[in-house]
Scaffold this motif. Structure first.
Motif, PDB file in Angstrom:
ATOM      1  N   ASN A  33      -3.044  -0.887 -10.116  1.00 40.17           N
ATOM      2  CA  ASN A  33      -3.260   0.258  -9.244  1.00 40.17           C
ATOM      3  C   ASN A  33      -4.011   1.365  -9.975  1.00 40.17           C
ATOM      4  OD1 ASN A  33      -2.592   2.233  -6.970  1.00 40.17           O
ATOM      5  ND2 ASN A  33      -1.571   3.192  -8.711  1.00 40.17           N
ATOM      6  N   VAL A  37      -7.699   2.825  -8.906  1.00 49.17           N
ATOM      7  CA  VAL A  37      -7.890   4.241  -8.569  1.00 49.17           C
ATOM      8  C   VAL A  37      -9.002   4.821  -9.442  1.00 49.17           C
ATOM      9  CG1 VAL A  37      -6.828   6.530  -8.701  1.00 49.17           C
ATOM     10  CG2 VAL A  37      -5.576   4.645  -7.663  1.00 49.17           C
ATOM     11  N   TRP A 130      -3.561   4.209  -4.385  1.00 50.31           N
ATOM     12  CA  TRP A 130      -4.792   4.602  -3.700  1.00 50.31           C
ATOM     13  C   TRP A 130      -4.476   5.159  -2.308  1.00 50.31           C
ATOM     14  CZ3 TRP A 130      -9.232   6.486  -3.304  1.00 50.31           C
ATOM     15  CH2 TRP A 130     -10.077   6.240  -2.225  1.00 50.31           C
ATOM     16  N   TYR A 133      -3.498   8.705  -2.694  1.00 50.45           N
ATOM     17  CA  TYR A 133      -4.642   9.584  -2.970  1.00 50.45           C
ATOM     18  C   TYR A 133      -5.501   9.803  -1.727  1.00 50.45           C
ATOM     19  CZ  TYR A 133      -3.885  10.063  -7.965  1.00 50.45           C
ATOM     20  OH  TYR A 133      -3.365  10.405  -9.189  1.00 50.45           O
TER      21      TYR A 133
END
Length: 364
Positions: A33, A37, A130, A133
């Motif tokens: 992850n 990102v 993600w 975000y």
């Protein structure tokens, strides 16, 4: 044939191995992850820089995103459509101190959400996905966005929980209720060191699905909160553990019942909650004062701090709260609840109203 002792030892060993595998899987997932990102930020950076070199930015930018999305979808499968590439571009623009410009130094990700000198590539929180975000990019206020990022990581919020906290304007409510500085919240998140730090005003109970009506009976509200206890704990905030409902206190033959009892692991104290579906009265505060005094005198163990009392009500007069509680106002609180998500205008109006009630009391 294995003896009972051997079976237990094998079971213990297997459990240990299981935990190691699960831990490794979680670490791998976090690592993947984090790398994705970081890659998305760099992809966004490359796209923005290329757009700025285009002869017609608006037209060229739209064409560029479509071409990149088509090629990525062909090479890597689903997940790289036009909307995703637009999110990636926005991600870079949101998390850049100088959008579209080349950085002279290596950069990393600080608690405040700013990009600072660090390692060779951007470093983002491994506990933020993600999806998180993407949601954070919708928060325009830099301080609020940094606050939500910290809280999401510290509290392991799911993406849905993060969305809910943003929609309920947690940042604004914490800032309003605790008089915390926005910059401090952006740097360290919600600091809990005193009772006031766990109080919000208002508390948002939209997850109950009730209309804005004051015809509710308290037992129905209590039942609903228990039914949705996990969501209620999310709204209360970190550190709360449920203890009991309708806890009976018997004083020389008279019975009293505390609606909800929690224990706060950070403040190391009991938190008593009474529910009122009508406007708060001084009698409600007096009743809570009795509950808090009883707990402080009869229920505390070694290491426990003084009990906190919270009256959740449909409506309140802050001047009444101020003068009814006097020097106990740092231990007993009253907050409104509402069944819909707030707006900035509502919070600002409520704050002005409270200030007026406290600073300009009316006399008959």
């Amino acid at each position: 044939m294995n003896t009972d002792l051997e079976v237990k030892r094998i079971d213990a060993l297997y459990s240990q191995i299981q935990n190691l595998i699960h831990s490794a899987q979680r670490n791998i997932a976090r690592s993947i992850n984090s790398e994705m990102v970081k890659a998305y930020w760099l992809i966004g950076k490359a796209i923005v820089e290329e757009e700025q070199n285009g002869w017609n930015r608006a037209k060229y930018g739209a064409q560029l995103i479509k071409i990149i999305a088509d090629r990525l979808s062909k090479d890597f499968g689903k997940g790289f459509g036009v909307s995703t590439i637009k999110y990636i571009k926005q991600f870079y623009l949101t998390y850049s101190s100088e959008p579209g410009k080349e950085f002279n130094k290596p950069i990393g990700h600080s608690l405040s959400g700013q990009l600072v000198s660090s390692t060779k590539n951007p470093v983002f929180n491994p506990n933020i996905s993600w999806t998180h975000y993407r949601i954070l990019c919708k928060v325009k206020n830099n301080d609020a966005r940094a606050f939500y990022e910290i809280e999401a990581a510290n509290n392991r919020w799911s993406a849905r929980e993060l969305e809910r906290q943003i929609a309920s304007m947690l940042f604004e409510r914490v800032k309003k209720s605790t008089a915390s500085d926005a910059g401090e919240l952006a740097e360290i998140g919600q600091k809990i060191s005193a009772p006031i730090d766990i109080i919000k005003d208002p508390f948002i109970l939209e997850f109950l699905g009730f209309p804005e009506s004051h015809k509710l009976v308290e037992s129905k509200l209590e039942d609903a909160l228990i039914t949705h206890l996990r969501k209620f704990l999310l709204e209360l905030g970190k550190g709360f553990a449920f203890v009991a409902r309708q806890q009976r206190l018997t004083l020389y033959g008279d019975h009293f019942y505390i609606d909800l009892v929690f224990y706060h692991a950070i403040l190391k104290c009991y938190v008593l909650i009474d529910l009122k579906t009508k406007k708060l009265t001084h009698g409600d505060l007096g009743q809570m004062l009795m509950y808090v005094n009883y707990y402080d005198m009869e229920c505390l163990k070694s290491g426990d701090n003084p009990t906190i009392g919270l009256v959740l009500c449909a409506e309140k007069n802050d001047a009444v709260v101020k003068y009814a509680l006097g020097d106990r106002s740092s231990q007993i609180f009253a907050s409104k609840y509402q069944f819909h998500l707030p707006s900035t205008e509502e919070l600002e109006t409520e704050l002005r109203r409270e200030l007026e009630e406290i600073t300009e009391p009316e006399y008959a």
